[in-house]
Scaffold this active site. Sequence first.
Site, PDB file in Angstrom:
ATOM      1  N   GLY A 152       0.828  -1.198   0.000  1.00  0.00           N
ATOM      2  CA  GLY A 152       0.000   0.000   0.000  1.00  0.00           C
ATOM      3  C   GLY A 152       0.858   1.242   0.000  1.00  0.00           C
ATOM      4  O   GLY A 152       0.457   2.276   0.556  1.00  0.00           O
ATOM      5  N   SER A 185       5.276  -5.068  -2.203  1.00  0.00           N
ATOM      6  CA  SER A 185       5.143  -3.684  -2.648  1.00  0.00           C
ATOM      7  C   SER A 185       5.732  -2.742  -1.586  1.00  0.00           C
ATOM      8  O   SER A 185       6.912  -2.838  -1.262  1.00  0.00           O
ATOM      9  CB  SER A 185       3.674  -3.366  -2.947  1.00  0.00           C
ATOM     10  OG  SER A 185       3.540  -2.143  -3.611  1.00  0.00           O
TER      11      SER A 185
END
Length: 520
Positions: free
Chosen positions: A122, A207
């Site tokens: 995120g 991520s």
Amino acid sequence: MSDVSRRAVVAGGLVLAAMPLVARAGTTGDPVVDAPAGRFQGFQSGSISTFKNIRYASAPRFMAPVAMPRATETVIAQAFGPIAPQRGGSGLQDEACQRLNIWTPGADARAKRPVMVYIHGGAYSNGTVTVPTNHGAKLAETEDVVVVTVNHRLNALGYLYLARMDPRFADSGNLGQLDLIVALQWVRDNIAAFGGDPKRVFVFGQSGGGAKIATMMGMPAAKGLFHSAATMSGQQVTASGPMNAHRRAQAYLAKLGVRENDLGALLELPVGRLIEATDATDPILGGGVYFGPVLDMKWLVRHPFWPDPNPQSNHIPMILGNTRDETRAFVPAESAKVKGLNWDNLAAAMAPELRMDLLPEWIVSEYRAHFPSDTPEQIFYRATTAGRSWPGQVIEADARAAAGAKATWVYQLDYQSPVKPERGAPHTGDIALAFGTLGAEGSITGIGPDAQRLSRQVMGAFAALARTGKPVGKGVPLWPAYTLPKRATMLFDVNSRAVNDPRKWERELFARVPYIQPGS
């Protein structure tokens, strides 16, 4: 205004009073662990004991975290706690979001199982580990490991750099990182009571989670807190420079209506206002203001992987991975941009998605010559994936190999989603494989035999690295370490196999220009 109503926010309605967390009362027969941090009562499901919502730190707003004192009463740890305040998301959001969750095959201190600590993605602004694909029961059971997942502060609350404006906030640019460091200290001090080995702590993240790990590999305060690592489509070659971070703070404060010489107002504003202002325009990148780790010369005193990998972490064995079709997660195939692609507008459509400053028209020409049978859509996804974040992973892997780091292994997820074929092998596609949560909400892997076999390979490789320092496990194909110039890469797929430098042409094409980490 009470502290609770000021600090809490419910997703979808930014300034609402806190709702009580729903947790069933402990019952006889539930597992209870007495650890240095306190006595925790979880619940049993099959062979796995689960403990949720363990608070590892507290912190005043924009201040460094402090480890929680030992709980004086038994903590009922049976329901997820609040997540970090953010745009979107679901469930209760609260500034007191420093919570971790544990899945263990048995809370016996003699077991000394490897510990696998997951940090969510995120970017640095959104996300949570409470989503179903991040639940650790399957991984813990299959690989006989202890799984820990961690939530921490994000966006302005975790990375707004105020240190040059007010000495009270000297730590503000890296608070999210400091939360993670305190969480790893909690693991070091307490995980043995849950059956884990504090000397075999493996961190993995996807991520932004991978980027947070890469950053911690360059933070002196994190030294010795983990012993192996895996980053999944996440890298941090360079951190935000302090001058750019200062300009971003100025833009954010202007949007918020707070004067730089009077930051006391930040401590009183409802958290919903702080989150609303995160859509301030970034003065360097455009778009929403970027939040991320800052080279503040206190907690982060050099870039993680520039000009070379921080020597403090070269002894840590590491896996670096990406997916073949990263950008299919960011620009859907059904979007107007992709549906309307043709050879005349491909370069213009591609340009905003690239992070490498190369002439888009030239890129299209080169790709068309190299992949003559490709459609505009196929070249769009190939080129934007290769020219977005992938070069950062290549830089990190090359840098570790050149520096003689202990060992590095690289993978590329080629497995194509059978349930959403238009997504290909997208960003986030490896999360459910790594957790074994193939049928969970949010997974696109499918639950067929191919997905199950591949998941066992990914879980097995990660757990083996945690256990032995090498991704060598039952069912895992031979995976050579990444060295120069071979660049051995595991292609995780229906038939997984190792290949040397599988995207050499694309790697060399984008290596013509320097990679500038977004936010630096």
